[in-house]
Design a protein around this motif. Structure first.
Motif, PDB file in Angstrom:
ATOM      1  N   ASP A 124      77.666 -10.555  70.420  1.00 28.73           N
ATOM      2  CA  ASP A 124      76.454 -10.137  71.119  1.00 28.73           C
ATOM      3  C   ASP A 124      75.424 -11.255  70.970  1.00 28.73           C
ATOM      4  OD1 ASP A 124      74.132  -9.016  72.078  1.00 28.73           O
ATOM      5  OD2 ASP A 124      74.527  -7.032  71.246  1.00 28.73           O
ATOM      6  N   ALA A 134      86.710  -7.692  71.626  1.00 30.72           N
ATOM      7  CA  ALA A 134      85.660  -7.956  70.636  1.00 30.72           C
ATOM      8  C   ALA A 134      84.876  -9.173  71.121  1.00 30.72           C
ATOM      9  CB  ALA A 134      86.264  -8.213  69.264  1.00 30.72           C
ATOM     10  N   LYS A 135      83.564  -8.998  71.327  1.00 25.70           N
ATOM     11  CA  LYS A 135      82.746 -10.080  71.862  1.00 25.70           C
ATOM     12  C   LYS A 135      81.450 -10.221  71.068  1.00 25.70           C
ATOM     13  CE  LYS A 135      84.502  -9.796  76.600  1.00 25.70           C
ATOM     14  NZ  LYS A 135      84.139  -9.658  78.035  1.00 25.70           N
ATOM     15  N   THR A 177      78.134  -5.563  62.384  1.00 24.90           N
ATOM     16  CA  THR A 177      77.046  -6.502  62.138  1.00 24.90           C
ATOM     17  C   THR A 177      77.212  -7.151  60.770  1.00 24.90           C
ATOM     18  OG1 THR A 177      75.556  -4.854  61.160  1.00 24.90           O
ATOM     19  CG2 THR A 177      75.454  -5.147  63.553  1.00 24.90           C
ATOM     20  N   ARG A 212      76.289 -10.014  65.341  1.00 22.95           N
ATOM     21  CA  ARG A 212      76.814  -8.734  65.816  1.00 22.95           C
ATOM     22  C   ARG A 212      77.985  -8.988  66.760  1.00 22.95           C
ATOM     23  NH1 ARG A 212      73.864  -3.316  68.245  1.00 22.95           N
ATOM     24  NH2 ARG A 212      75.484  -2.752  69.729  1.00 22.95           N
ATOM     25  N   THR A 227      72.624 -12.299  67.971  1.00 20.70           N
ATOM     26  CA  THR A 227      73.349 -13.132  66.999  1.00 20.70           C
ATOM     27  C   THR A 227      72.713 -14.504  66.853  1.00 20.70           C
ATOM     28  OG1 THR A 227      75.449 -12.008  67.405  1.00 20.70           O
ATOM     29  CG2 THR A 227      75.567 -14.220  66.472  1.00 20.70           C
ATOM     30  N   ASN A 245      80.380  -6.907  69.285  1.00 17.39           N
ATOM     31  CA  ASN A 245      80.570  -5.647  69.989  1.00 17.39           C
ATOM     32  C   ASN A 245      82.054  -5.389  70.221  1.00 17.39           C
ATOM     33  OD1 ASN A 245      77.796  -5.160  70.173  1.00 17.39           O
ATOM     34  ND2 ASN A 245      77.624  -6.304  72.080  1.00 17.39           N
ATOM     35  N   LEU A 246      82.456  -4.154  70.003  1.00 16.26           N
ATOM     36  CA  LEU A 246      83.850  -3.757  70.200  1.00 16.26           C
ATOM     37  C   LEU A 246      83.926  -2.853  71.423  1.00 16.26           C
ATOM     38  CD1 LEU A 246      84.705  -2.937  66.480  1.00 16.26           C
ATOM     39  CD2 LEU A 246      85.063  -5.086  67.701  1.00 16.26           C
ATOM     40  N   ALA A 247      84.648  -3.299  72.431  1.00 18.64           N
ATOM     41  CA  ALA A 247      84.831  -2.481  73.624  1.00 18.64           C
ATOM     42  C   ALA A 247      85.874  -1.416  73.309  1.00 18.64           C
ATOM     43  CB  ALA A 247      85.285  -3.345  74.792  1.00 18.64           C
ATOM     44  N   ASP A 275      81.112   1.263  67.617  1.00 17.68           N
ATOM     45  CA  ASP A 275      81.655   0.270  68.542  1.00 17.68           C
ATOM     46  C   ASP A 275      81.088  -1.134  68.322  1.00 17.68           C
ATOM     47  OD1 ASP A 275      79.125   0.816  69.377  1.00 17.68           O
ATOM     48  OD2 ASP A 275      79.638   1.301  71.452  1.00 17.68           O
ATOM     49  N   TYR A 276      80.670  -1.440  67.091  1.00 21.61           N
ATOM     50  CA  TYR A 276      80.241  -2.809  66.800  1.00 21.61           C
ATOM     51  C   TYR A 276      80.254  -3.051  65.291  1.00 21.61           C
ATOM     52  CZ  TYR A 276      75.631  -0.787  65.710  1.00 21.61           C
ATOM     53  OH  TYR A 276      74.610  -0.045  65.171  1.00 21.61           O
TER      54      TYR A 276
END
Length: 208
Positions: free
Chosen positions: A130, A127-128, A92, A166, A134, A168-170, A89-90
């Motif tokens: 981190d 998608a946010k 990098t 990084r 970061t 993050n994928l929800a 779920d992310y």
């Protein structure tokens, strides 16, 4: 009451999205000088299966010199040697091997494009960046979900070997695609109808 319990159990045990592990993703890099110029793919596309280990340990190995020269005539072409790891779920991006370069080319976009299978892409709700880890100067507008693709635009950003990013994928939880079988769907509707009917009867009894 037994029917109500059975139907509720069916609703609670519907399968949920498992995330990205085991899915395939294709990476390519794209540059575009202006909003009106044509985007140019500057790397070879490489498809990998998401799982243990680093999926793209040396992105520079994907460099397509001919395309990069076509995109920017007279400029010595290069591709920053970052390592990209895709987890459940992310994503990098590690710049440990980026020397001697220190910034991305300027222009309209200088983008990493991750293409997912459409069915898997539907499970990515957001998608946010981190910001807790970061250090690359990404802004929220630099990270976008477009169809079945995730775009990370690093245009003109500075970095050094300690830079890290990084995203993050929800991962959305809920019924998987395709939709439930007709029989299962009918049972779900029947259960909801039964729950509503029981609630109505209890309300009427309370009011009478």
């Amino acid at each position: 009451m037994k029917k109500l319990v059975l139907t509720t159990t069916l609703l609670l045990t519907m399968p949920a999205y498992a995330g990205l592990n085991g899915a395939e993703v294709t990476l390519r890099t794209v540059v575009q000088d202006t909003s009106s110029s044509s985007p140019v793919i500057t790397s070879l596309e490489k498809t990998v299966t998401i799982g243990p280990g680093i999926e793209y340990p040396h992105v520079a190995n994907l460099f397509n010199a001919g395309a990069a020269t076509e995109a920017r005539p007279g400029v010595v072409p290069n591709l920053i040697d970052v390592a990209i790891d895709i987890a459940n779920d992310y994503i990098t991006i590690d710049f440990a091997n980026s020397a001697p370069f220190s910034h991305f080319g300027s222009g309209f976009q200088n983008t990493y494009v991750f293409q997912f299978d459409p069915d898997i892409a539907r499970s990515i709700a957001a998608a946010k960046i981190d910001n807790s880890v970061t250090t690359l100067g990404l802004q929220s507008s630099d990270v976008r979900l477009v169809g079945n693709e995730l775009l990370i635009n690093a245009e003109n950003l500075q970095f050094n070997p300690s830079t890290f990013a990084r995203v993050n994928l929800a991962i959305e939880e809920g019924p998987v695609s395709p939709a439930p079988e007709p029989a299962t769907y009918a049972m779900m509707l029947a259960g909801l109808t039964l729950i509503g009917w029981i609630g109505t009867r209890r309300s009427r009894r309370g009011l009478s």
